[in-house]
Design a protein around this motif. Structure first.
Motif, mmCIF file in Angstrom:
data_model
loop_
_atom_site.group_PDB
_atom_site.id
_atom_site.type_symbol
_atom_site.label_atom_id
_atom_site.label_comp_id
_atom_site.label_asym_id
_atom_site.label_seq_id
_atom_site.Cartn_x
_atom_site.Cartn_y
_atom_site.Cartn_z
ATOM 1 N N GLN A 24 0.819 -1.216 0.000
ATOM 2 C CA GLN A 24 0.000 0.000 0.000
ATOM 3 C C GLN A 24 0.857 1.272 0.000
ATOM 4 N N PRO A 25 1.782 1.437 0.958
ATOM 5 C CA PRO A 25 2.639 2.637 0.872
ATOM 6 C C PRO A 25 3.552 2.618 -0.340
ATOM 7 N N LEU A 26 4.015 1.430 -0.753
ATOM 8 C CA LEU A 26 4.877 1.362 -1.933
ATOM 9 C C LEU A 26 4.105 1.795 -3.178
ATOM 10 N N GLY A 27 2.862 1.339 -3.278
ATOM 11 C CA GLY A 27 2.022 1.761 -4.400
ATOM 12 C C GLY A 27 1.754 3.250 -4.374
ATOM 13 N N THR A 28 1.634 3.799 -3.149
ATOM 14 C CA THR A 28 1.429 5.242 -3.023
ATOM 15 C C THR A 28 2.646 6.006 -3.528
ATOM 16 N N VAL A 29 3.825 5.497 -3.208
ATOM 17 C CA VAL A 29 5.056 6.140 -3.666
ATOM 18 C C VAL A 29 5.100 6.172 -5.187
ATOM 19 N N VAL A 30 4.888 5.004 -5.791
ATOM 20 C CA VAL A 30 4.916 4.912 -7.255
ATOM 21 C C VAL A 30 3.839 5.806 -7.865
ATOM 22 N N GLY A 31 2.650 5.770 -7.257
ATOM 23 C CA GLY A 31 1.544 6.562 -7.784
ATOM 24 C C GLY A 31 1.792 8.055 -7.712
ATOM 25 N N LEU A 32 2.317 8.513 -6.575
ATOM 26 C CA LEU A 32 2.576 9.944 -6.430
ATOM 27 C C LEU A 32 3.662 10.419 -7.386
ATOM 28 N N LEU A 73 8.078 14.976 -3.059
ATOM 29 C CA LEU A 73 8.150 15.253 -1.623
ATOM 30 C C LEU A 73 7.070 14.520 -0.846
ATOM 31 N N THR A 74 5.883 14.380 -1.439
ATOM 32 C CA THR A 74 4.802 13.661 -0.772
ATOM 33 C C THR A 74 5.087 12.166 -0.756
ATOM 34 N N ALA A 75 5.767 11.669 -1.775
ATOM 35 C CA ALA A 75 6.042 10.237 -1.872
ATOM 36 C C ALA A 75 7.128 9.790 -0.905
ATOM 37 N N LEU A 76 8.072 10.672 -0.600
ATOM 38 C CA LEU A 76 9.206 10.289 0.237
ATOM 39 C C LEU A 76 8.790 9.737 1.599
ATOM 40 N N PRO A 77 7.865 10.378 2.342
ATOM 41 C CA PRO A 77 7.442 9.793 3.624
ATOM 42 C C PRO A 77 6.846 8.398 3.474
ATOM 43 N N PHE A 78 6.110 8.150 2.386
ATOM 44 C CA PHE A 78 5.515 6.832 2.184
ATOM 45 C C PHE A 78 6.569 5.789 1.821
ATOM 46 N N LEU A 79 7.641 6.214 1.181
ATOM 47 C CA LEU A 79 8.741 5.291 0.906
ATOM 48 C C LEU A 79 9.399 4.868 2.223
ATOM 49 N N VAL A 80 9.587 5.818 3.116
ATOM 50 C CA VAL A 80 10.116 5.496 4.447
ATOM 51 C C VAL A 80 9.156 4.566 5.175
ATOM 52 N N MET A 81 7.862 4.801 5.035
ATOM 53 C CA MET A 81 6.846 3.959 5.644
ATOM 54 C C MET A 81 6.979 2.509 5.179
ATOM 55 N N TRP A 82 7.270 2.329 3.907
ATOM 56 C CA TRP A 82 7.413 0.979 3.358
ATOM 57 C C TRP A 82 8.579 0.248 4.019
ATOM 58 N N PHE A 83 9.695 0.940 4.237
ATOM 59 C CA PHE A 83 10.864 0.307 4.858
ATOM 60 C C PHE A 83 10.618 -0.005 6.333
ATOM 61 N N THR A 84 10.097 0.961 7.098
ATOM 62 C CA THR A 84 9.887 0.744 8.534
ATOM 63 C C THR A 84 8.811 -0.294 8.795
ATOM 64 N N VAL A 94 8.739 20.734 7.456
ATOM 65 C CA VAL A 94 7.490 20.012 7.189
ATOM 66 C C VAL A 94 7.777 18.616 6.659
ATOM 67 N N GLU A 95 8.694 18.513 5.723
ATOM 68 C CA GLU A 95 9.025 17.215 5.150
ATOM 69 C C GLU A 95 9.623 16.285 6.207
ATOM 70 N N THR A 96 10.436 16.811 7.090
ATOM 71 C CA THR A 96 11.022 16.004 8.168
ATOM 72 C C THR A 96 9.944 15.459 9.093
ATOM 73 N N ILE A 97 8.980 16.308 9.446
ATOM 74 C CA ILE A 97 7.876 15.874 10.313
ATOM 75 C C ILE A 97 7.058 14.782 9.626
ATOM 76 N N LEU A 98 6.775 14.960 8.341
ATOM 77 C CA LEU A 98 6.006 13.959 7.612
ATOM 78 C C LEU A 98 6.753 12.626 7.539
ATOM 79 N N ILE A 99 8.057 12.680 7.363
ATOM 80 C CA ILE A 99 8.857 11.449 7.285
ATOM 81 C C ILE A 99 8.831 10.709 8.624
ATOM 82 N N ILE A 100 9.022 11.449 9.717
ATOM 83 C CA ILE A 100 9.003 10.818 11.050
ATOM 84 C C ILE A 100 7.624 10.235 11.346
#
Length: 350
Positions: A42-50, A170-181, A232-238
């Motif tokens: 799901q997050p990986l698909g979001t990354v690709v989609g965004l 920038l929106t996809a980057l937090p979801f990419l981190v989500m996929w790894f964690t 903002v991007e740092t907060i979204l990633i965390i």
């Protein structure tokens, strides 16, 4: 609207079918990791989609090309699933004997049980405290997820004033981190359960806490942060890095409660989530109606989402349970043979 309703009806079967399959395939000690591996898509698909959507929309194919591309991609995935999937290990044509026996013995899924149709104990299921807790937790997580997926790109565009192509990145980057964690948290929770450091119930609540509390703090931080894209991007990633822990919390909890009825329970939970979650974009539109560029109004929206998530989390950790329910394996007189479709009269002789 009609096409969107048809799409929703089709997609509603997806999560229920996957949970039903996990109830047949996922041993307790590997349950979090197996479900995380699948739902990590799901997050990986979001990354690709965004990343793709912005470029496709800005290309000559435009928005119609976006819909056509994802439609064909979904069709391809469905074909692959039909070719490789199976309802249970006993029905898979290419699984090894050793692996099938390992899964079936760990789940006590014998040949006799596979031939039986279990009647859903609706009253006990709907009144089960654990099921209610899962459904409530699902509502909070769903509200947050819908807001993240649908509103954050708009926040980056209207408030942060980021170009649509860069916005997608920038929106996809937090979801990419989500996929790894996602993989780390699933391994961590399964290790706790396997080593018996915590009970299954407490392990699920720990996962829910790890995924919820930092997420709420992250949203509240967005309400006060300065107009600085790096901050903002740092907060979204965390925030997104911690959120996948809930997949090892309430989401897997469904299978713990009743592996035989996991598909039914997640269907009820998902229905409840969609009913309340459908209000998320409505509330967002109502809050941001006056001025979508106002950071003050966005702060109000983040407070509302955080409040919903916090209340549902507190209810879950208060009444949630991961104990296998007695009605997961009903008495023999409530079962029907799927071959004859008739109850065995010998079961009623005493």
């Amino acid at each position: 609207m009609v096409l969107r309703m048809i799409q929703g009806l089709g997609q509603s079967c997806f999560v229920a079918g996957m949970h039903r399959a996990f109830g047949k395939w996922a041993p307790l000690e590997e349950r979090s990791q197996l479900t995380a591996f699948a739902y990590g898509g799901q997050p990986l698909g979001t990354v690709v989609g965004l990343l793709l959507t912005g470029y496709l929309a800005a290309s000559p194919v435009g928005w119609p090309g976006v819909f056509r591309f994802y439609g064909l991609l979904s069709l391809f995935v469905a074909i692959i699933f039909c070719l490789l999937g199976a309802d249970s290990p006993g029905q898979h044509p290419r699984i090894s004997v050793a692996e099938r026996q390992y899964i079936e013995e760990s789940l006590r899924n014998t040949e006799e049980k596979r031939k039986k149709h279990l009647k859903v104990p609706w009253k006990k299921l709907l009144c089960c405290r654990g099921v209610i807790a899962v459904a409530i937790a699902h509502v909070g997580q769903g509200w947050f997820q819908i807001t993240m997926y649908s509103e954050i790109p708009s926040f980056m565009d209207k408030v942060m004033e980021v170009d649509i192509k860069i916005n997608g990145l920038l929106t996809a980057l937090p979801f990419l981190v989500m996929w790894f964690t996602n993989f780390f948290f699933s391994w961590f929770i399964d290790m706790i359960i396997a080593k018996k450091w915590l009970s299954v119930t407490n392990a699920r609540k720990l996962a829910q806490s790890i995924g919820t509390i930092p997420t709420i703090l992250g949203l509240l931080s967005l309400a006060y942060v300065k107009k600085d894209i790096v901050v903002v991007e740092t907060i979204l990633i965390i925030t997104c890095a911690c959120e996948p822990a809930v997949f090892s919390g309430f989401f897997v909890n469904v299978i713990d409660l009743a592996p035989n009825f996991a598909g039914t329970i997640i269907s009820i939970s998902n229905f409840t989530t969609q009913v309340f979650g459908s209000m998320a974009p409505v509330v967002a539109g109502f809050v941001l109606n006056e001025d979508v560029t106002s950071q003050h109004l966005w702060a109000k929206l983040f407070f509302i989402v955080s409040g919903v998530y916090l209340v549902t989390y507190l209810i879950y950790v208060s009444i949630g349970s991961a104990e296998v329910q007695k009605w997961n394996d009903p008495e023999e007189e409530t079962r029907k043979n799927v071959v004859t479709g008739e109850e065995n009269p010998m079961l009623h002789t005493t």
